[in-house]
Design a protein around this motif. Sequence first.
Motif, PDB file in Angstrom:
ATOM      1  N   LYS A  28     -49.700 -50.238 -17.547  1.00  0.00           N
ATOM      2  CA  LYS A  28     -50.599 -50.536 -16.602  1.00  0.00           C
ATOM      3  C   LYS A  28     -51.127 -49.226 -15.926  1.00  0.00           C
ATOM      4  O   LYS A  28     -52.192 -49.045 -15.598  1.00  0.00           O
ATOM      5  N   LYS A  32     -54.793 -47.825 -15.546  1.00  0.00           N
ATOM      6  CA  LYS A  32     -55.449 -47.543 -14.125  1.00  0.00           C
ATOM      7  C   LYS A  32     -56.054 -45.966 -14.140  1.00  0.00           C
ATOM      8  O   LYS A  32     -57.158 -45.634 -13.388  1.00  0.00           O
ATOM      9  N   THR A  35     -59.235 -45.787 -15.949  1.00  0.00           N
ATOM     10  CA  THR A  35     -60.249 -46.375 -15.241  1.00  0.00           C
ATOM     11  C   THR A  35     -60.843 -45.288 -14.147  1.00  0.00           C
ATOM     12  O   THR A  35     -61.753 -45.362 -13.764  1.00  0.00           O
TER      13      THR A  35
END
Length: 64
Positions: A28, A32, A35
């Motif tokens: 995860k 992130k 992004t």
Amino acid sequence: MENIINKNIRLQNKGIDELDSWSWMLKKAQIKLLTAYNKKDIELADEISKEIDFIQKQVIRLTN
């Protein structure tokens, strides 16, 4: 880092073992980070990179 540890503990309380929970959190965090880089948010990317470093150390600790 306290938030990361608390999140890991919550995952363990849901029945996920420690290594799997750290691995899930690493995945995860990497998403992130990608992004943040795409948005060119350097401050957020730096913060997430530190989280990833910490999580990687935990995974290494558990696999040695």
